[in-house]
Scaffold this active site. Sequence first.
Site, mmCIF file in Angstrom:
data_model
loop_
_atom_site.group_PDB
_atom_site.id
_atom_site.type_symbol
_atom_site.label_atom_id
_atom_site.label_comp_id
_atom_site.label_asym_id
_atom_site.label_seq_id
_atom_site.Cartn_x
_atom_site.Cartn_y
_atom_site.Cartn_z
ATOM 1 C CD GLU A 87 -2.274 1.517 2.543
ATOM 2 O OE1 GLU A 87 -2.482 0.748 3.492
ATOM 3 O OE2 GLU A 87 -2.250 2.749 2.642
ATOM 4 C CB CYS A 115 -2.614 5.834 3.339
ATOM 5 S SG CYS A 115 -3.471 4.913 4.599
HETATM 6 P P1 NAP Z 1 9.331 3.614 3.583
HETATM 7 O O1 NAP Z 1 10.507 4.475 3.503
HETATM 8 O O2 NAP Z 1 8.819 3.073 2.314
HETATM 9 O O3 NAP Z 1 9.672 2.425 4.606
HETATM 10 C C1 NAP Z 1 8.723 1.421 4.974
HETATM 11 C C2 NAP Z 1 9.469 0.142 5.350
HETATM 12 O O4 NAP Z 1 10.005 -0.465 4.182
HETATM 13 C C3 NAP Z 1 10.629 0.362 6.282
HETATM 14 O O5 NAP Z 1 10.720 -0.752 7.163
HETATM 15 C C4 NAP Z 1 11.813 0.384 5.341
HETATM 16 O O6 NAP Z 1 12.936 -0.028 6.070
HETATM 17 C C5 NAP Z 1 11.412 -0.630 4.283
HETATM 18 N N1 NAP Z 1 11.981 -0.339 2.961
HETATM 19 C C6 NAP Z 1 11.815 0.804 2.263
HETATM 20 N N2 NAP Z 1 12.463 0.725 1.077
HETATM 21 C C7 NAP Z 1 13.030 -0.509 1.032
HETATM 22 C C8 NAP Z 1 13.825 -1.187 0.059
HETATM 23 N N3 NAP Z 1 14.167 -0.609 -1.084
HETATM 24 N N4 NAP Z 1 14.234 -2.426 0.338
HETATM 25 C C9 NAP Z 1 13.919 -3.018 1.502
HETATM 26 N N5 NAP Z 1 13.173 -2.424 2.469
HETATM 27 C C10 NAP Z 1 12.731 -1.189 2.235
HETATM 28 O O7 NAP Z 1 8.098 4.357 4.254
HETATM 29 P P2 NAP Z 1 7.975 5.247 5.576
HETATM 30 O O8 NAP Z 1 9.267 5.419 6.270
HETATM 31 O O9 NAP Z 1 6.871 4.656 6.363
HETATM 32 O O10 NAP Z 1 7.468 6.632 5.053
HETATM 33 C C11 NAP Z 1 8.090 7.355 4.039
HETATM 34 C C12 NAP Z 1 7.050 7.870 3.055
HETATM 35 O O11 NAP Z 1 6.105 6.836 2.747
HETATM 36 C C13 NAP Z 1 6.185 8.993 3.557
HETATM 37 O O12 NAP Z 1 6.759 10.245 3.360
HETATM 38 C C14 NAP Z 1 4.932 8.821 2.738
HETATM 39 O O13 NAP Z 1 5.033 9.471 1.511
HETATM 40 C C15 NAP Z 1 4.828 7.369 2.501
HETATM 41 N N6 NAP Z 1 3.873 6.671 3.370
HETATM 42 C C16 NAP Z 1 2.740 6.216 2.831
HETATM 43 C C17 NAP Z 1 1.846 5.524 3.626
HETATM 44 C C18 NAP Z 1 0.587 4.973 3.063
HETATM 45 O O14 NAP Z 1 -0.229 4.552 3.831
HETATM 46 N N7 NAP Z 1 0.412 4.890 1.768
HETATM 47 C C19 NAP Z 1 2.111 5.285 4.952
HETATM 48 C C20 NAP Z 1 3.297 5.734 5.483
HETATM 49 C C21 NAP Z 1 4.173 6.399 4.671
HETATM 50 P P3 NAP Z 1 14.431 0.390 5.764
HETATM 51 O O15 NAP Z 1 14.397 1.806 5.314
HETATM 52 O O16 NAP Z 1 15.101 0.152 7.066
HETATM 53 O O17 NAP Z 1 14.852 -0.569 4.706
#
Ligand code: NAP
Length: 526
Positions: A265, A302
Amino acid sequence: MAVTGAMLIGAEEIRGTQGEMRAANPATGTELEPVFGGGTTADVDKACELADRDFDAFRAAPLETRALLLETIAQNLMDLGDELIERAMAESGLPRPRLEGERARTCGQLKLFASLVRDGRFLNVVIDTALPDRKPLPRSDLRSRKIPVGPVAVFGASNFPLAFSVAGGDTAAALAAGCPVVAKAHPSHLGTSELAGRAIQQAIAKCGLPAGTFSLLVGIGNEVGGALVKHPAIQSVAFTGSRKGGQALVAIAAARPQPIPVFAEMSSINPLFLLPAALETRGAAIATGLVGSATLGVGQFCTKPGLIFGIAGETFDAFTRAAGEAISAANAATMLNAGIQQAFAHGVGSLDTIDGVTKLGSGAEASHAVAAQPVLFATTAESFRSNPKLAEEIFGPVALVIACKDDAEMVHLANQFEGQLTATMHLEAADHALAAKLLPVLERKAGRIVVNGFPTGVEVSYAMVHGGPAPSTSDARATSVGAMAIERFLRPVCYQDFPTDLLPSELQDANLASKPRLVDGKLLTA
Ligand code: NAP
C-alpha cells in the site's frame, strides 16, 4: 517489560551485529535508549527457516487455537499498559489519545480476525459431488478449500506504529490465514515494535504453538528487508509505506526464481469532488470538514484528502475563502520523523513555486524542525493539467483546491487520475446527474467511494476495502484493512477422488454440516 534492543527470532532473543541504531523522539530530537543491533542476512535466513519449518504445524493447529492466539495477542498488548503507549508516543510524536485509540483498533482487528477464523467461511469449502453415470464422461468427486500460502513478510508503516505495524492488520490477517509471520521493525518505532513483537512471541508460547510462527527482525538500511523478500521460504509480502519502497520490494519479489505477490500500500492523493448543489447548501461546513480531515494526524494518513475539485463560480469562491480561514486556524504539529518532515517541506516548497498555484492560507508556524505548518493551495484545472507534479502525493497537512470550468472538465480530470485508495463526492439530490457521470470513472480509479463524508477514518469491518489500482497499491484485487484482507494470504487447493481418511477434515462428509459450503453450486449453511 523492558525494551532490550534485541530481535525476536522464534522463541529466542538475538542481538543484531550489523551496525547499531536508536529510535529518536521527533518532538525533541532526543535519541532513545536502548541501542538496537541490526540483523544480518544470516538472521533473516534463521527466521525464515524457522517459519518454514513450523508452517505445517501452525496451519494444522485447530482453528480454535488460532483464534485464541489472536485474542491472546490482543490481551498481551493491553497488558503492556502505559509502557506501550508511552514508548509509541516517544517514538512517533503522536499524542496519547490517538495512540490509545490506535491500540483499541489494533486489538479490535485481532479480535475480528479471531471471529473470522472461528466462523470458517474463509476456508471456502466447495464440493462438486461425483457423477459416475454422467455421459459421455463421468465426473470425479472434486472438493476444494483454501489453505494458507506459507510464511509472510510484514513491513509495518511509520504512520501507524500499532495498527499497521508488527501486531497490526497485516500480521493479524496472515496469522488468521495460518501463515507464520516474519516482521521487519520500522526504523522509526523500534521499541514499540519490540514490545508488540514480545506480545506476539508470548502469546505463541501460551497457546502452545510452534516458535517459528513469528519472528521480528531489525535492519539498518534496505539489506535486511531485501533479503527477507528474496528468501525462498517467504511466500507473500505485506507492506505499507512509500511508493519507492513498495515498488522496490515488488521488483525484488518479481525477480525471484519463484516470484511471489507483494501487497504494497503506497501512495494515494484521495480526490474530493464538491458538486455544485452541495457547495451551495453547505459549503462552509464542507470547508471545515475538509480542513479537519486534511490535518488529522498531521496529514499523515494514506487516506488524507489531497486534491479538491469544484466548479468555478461564486459558491466555489465562498468555499475557498472558508477553507482558507479554517486552515489559518489549524495548529502546527510534530511529524513522525525528520525524513517525513523534510519530504513534506520539499513538497510544499515546490507547490509554492509553481505558476498558477496560490496559497489560500496556512496555519500556525512550526515550532521545531520536525513539525509541520498546515497549508492549503489553490489552482485552476488548466494549471493542474499542465503540471503533473500537482497530482503527486505530499504526505502531511497540505491539500490543493482546483477550480474546474464546468462538469465536463471535472469528469475529464477524474479520468486522468492514477489509482487511489479513495474518492469522495459531496452531493445533494440536484447533483445526482453529475454524480452518475463521475461514478463509473471513480469506480475504475478507487477502492472506496465516499459520499458526503471524508476519507480519513477507515472502519475495520467486513465490507471495508482499503486498496485500489496502482500506485495506491501494487494489487488492486486486495484490501489491507477489514475481513477480506485475509484473502491475500490464502490459495485454493482442489482434492480429486480422495479417500475420505486422506481428505482434510473440513472436506469430509461427516464434518460438512458445521460450516457454510457450496455443494454442486448451491450454498448450504446447515
Ligand atoms: P518507507 O521508507 O517506504 O519504509 C517502509 C518500510 O520499508 C521500512 O521498514 C523500510 O525499512 C522498508 N523499505 C523501504 N524501502 C526498502 C527497500 N528498497 N528495500 C527493503 N526495504 C525497504 O516508508 P515510511 O518510512 O513509512 O514513510 C516514508 C514515506 O512513505 C512517507 O513520506 C509517505 O510518503 C509514505 N507513506 C505512505 C503511507 C501509506 O499509507 N500509503 C504510509 C506511510 C508512509 P528500511 O528503510 O530500514 O529498509
